[in-house]
Enzyme design. Sequence first.
Site, PDB file in Angstrom:
ATOM      1  N   GLN A 132     -54.667 -28.272  48.753  1.00  0.00           N
ATOM      2  CA  GLN A 132     -54.266 -26.884  48.969  1.00  0.00           C
ATOM      3  C   GLN A 132     -55.445 -26.035  49.439  1.00  0.00           C
ATOM      4  OE1 GLN A 132     -52.477 -25.463  45.363  1.00  0.00           O
ATOM      5  NE2 GLN A 132     -50.644 -26.744  45.572  1.00  0.00           N
TER       6      GLN A 132
ATOM      7  N   GLN B 194     -57.106 -22.486  43.530  1.00  0.00           N
ATOM      8  CA  GLN B 194     -56.039 -23.273  44.124  1.00  0.00           C
ATOM      9  C   GLN B 194     -55.875 -24.539  43.288  1.00  0.00           C
ATOM     10  OE1 GLN B 194     -54.079 -21.886  46.240  1.00  0.00           O
ATOM     11  NE2 GLN B 194     -54.798 -22.146  48.349  1.00  0.00           N
ATOM     12  N   SER B 195     -54.654 -25.071  43.195  1.00  0.00           N
ATOM     13  CA  SER B 195     -54.372 -26.148  42.241  1.00  0.00           C
ATOM     14  C   SER B 195     -54.947 -27.491  42.657  1.00  0.00           C
ATOM     15  CB  SER B 195     -52.859 -26.287  42.038  1.00  0.00           C
ATOM     16  OG  SER B 195     -52.339 -25.106  41.480  1.00  0.00           O
ATOM     17  N   SER B 196     -55.162 -27.749  43.928  1.00  0.00           N
ATOM     18  CA  SER B 196     -55.644 -29.050  44.376  1.00  0.00           C
ATOM     19  C   SER B 196     -56.557 -28.856  45.579  1.00  0.00           C
ATOM     20  CB  SER B 196     -54.480 -29.975  44.738  1.00  0.00           C
ATOM     21  OG  SER B 196     -53.766 -29.465  45.845  1.00  0.00           O
TER      22      SER B 196
END
Length: 695
Positions: free
Chosen positions: A29, A24-26
Amino acid sequence: MSVEQAGKVTADHLRRDAYLYVRQSSLKQVVNNSESTQRQYALRGRAVALGWTDSQIIVIDTDQGRSGSSTAGRDGFQHLVAEVSMGHAGIVLGLEVSRLARNNTDWHRLLEICALSGTLILDEDGLYDPRTFNDRLVLGLKGTMSEAELHLLAARLRGGQLAKARRGELKQGLPVGYVHDYADRIVKDPDASVRAVVEHVLTLFSAIGSARGVVKTFAAGRLTFPSRIRTGPRKGELVWGPLKHWQVLNVLHNPLYAGAFCYGRRKVERSPDGRTHIRLLPREQWDTLIQDHHEGYVTFARWESNQTALAAQAASRGLERTATAPREGSALLQGLVICGRCGRRMTIAYHLRQDREVSDYRCMTHAIQNGGKVCQRIPGPGIEQAVATLLLEELTPLAVEAALKVTDRLAAQAAEADRLRSTHLQRAQHRADLAKRRYLAVDPDNRLVADSLEADWNAALRDVAAARKDIEHARTEAEPVNEALREKLAHLAGDVHRLWHDPDTPMRERKRIARLLITDVTLTKAERITAQVRLSAGRHHTLDLPLPLGGGKLWQTPKSVVAAIDTLLADHTDAEIADILNQRGLTSGKGLPFHRLLVRDIRQDYQLTSRFDRLRDRGLLTAYELAELLDVSVPTIWKWHRAGLLEGEKYNDKNACLYPQPGPNPPHVQQGVRLDHRRQQQRPQSEPDRRSGAV
């Protein structure tokens, strides 16, 4: 899954492991978009359906919360590529292409390695073999679309930010002294103590002209400055502590304090190693600057003048920086001198001369940059004395007014500092009262809570006592000093010369006075020194000064002393002359007292006629010449002189004499014999007769 796709899986693939990549990007998230994470982990079932066992499925989820726009910092992706390149992976599973990589460089590198090692790729849409043209074409298009999607998302968000920023409506983090109201408008902090301390920083900088000077003033007055916590459970809370240099610079550089809204002052850049760097942009590259957007602590014109002053003082602005802040050195014209030959700023070098610190002004740019000669090197004392005399002439009509302004400014600063300490005491007292109410409101039987609240109350009371002690200490120290300064200025206001030459006046203050009147001084050294002084009011003065003596010439004996020695040689020897000069309070060129050898050296160096030659010019005879003239021995001449029968004048410090011409009745040779006979009779009987050898 279709039969055609299932046929791509061979026994060779099944002998190797299956790698499931989850990302997941962050972190936000990861916490909030849990459904996406579950869908990625659910791909294990797809791998089992294709023939892999659970023990063969390896999950790589160490890149959770990391962006896929670069491989930097993605240890999991790098581990996956390494396993594929060594032929350990039969299939790579990812929910979609964007999970594996968001840029074409990383994506196509992975495709190449998978094609070479015969590794399959599976996403939510199907199964692909990178060795076949059609599958590779589809995977390449998906990677391009993934990267384009990231660009479109960023452009859409960036466009929205710029649109709101250009209207002055973008909500940003605010510095100390400002808050957002209920309508998200920027307003001054409702806390009067916060507003007062920000105003005090700006006022002090206007008076002192140095960010470091502001920090030192706060430290000397034991004043505190607030800072806002940006992260964590106490986010948004103000904490008070000692003022730091970077905090002063933030207040001075931020145009928000001048009532201006700005966006785009900083640019975020990423280095090849994935680290983020923030670069400050020049004002002409800012995206948005809206003046008079909200109420400021200073005017925009004042903010611009502060930027000019800071840029002039910055030692990191290159060789052509302008005048720096006044410092403690003895050079009066520090940062104001320009080379008359090349037009560059001249630097300062200090050295000791006769135990006194003196300055030299040097133009070193060509020597440093090109290894050449120093453009100009000019001693400073003579120039500084001439410029100081000029300044005193300019300052005299305004002396009283300037002294009163200084007195009022010092009094205002002391009052403002005292008010800030009082607000700090009020905050501490408020916290103590709040802790007291909490303690009194708790059930006394609940000792666990009561003990904790009692400890908080005691800590708050200690803070109150410390704040009150700081106020009393500052007032005790400040009142006598301020009163003494006021009396001194009132006494010296009409006599600016005494104020300037007063040893208690710091050199830094003299430099500030000079900068109020002088814009710059251009120096040119030829047969004489020309100093062109440009005053702030537009008037110009040109000073023509002689070249200062250098090297050994500074230690030369004064001409008056040489003349005195020349006069005294007519009647005195070297030792007698040294005693006379010392009695007169005269010294040598090095400031040392005189002695016989020093007088001799001066006489020889300046080729003064010796006392011996002067007496010979007057016709005096040596002992040998007089003995030959009188037909006696030289010892007889000496004996006659000691007995007072002959006059003589000393020509050195060993009692050697010259004698005048004999008169009409010179001593007879029998006088010498009778003299010897009389002395022999006066000698004690026990003394042997050296001539006869008798006892």
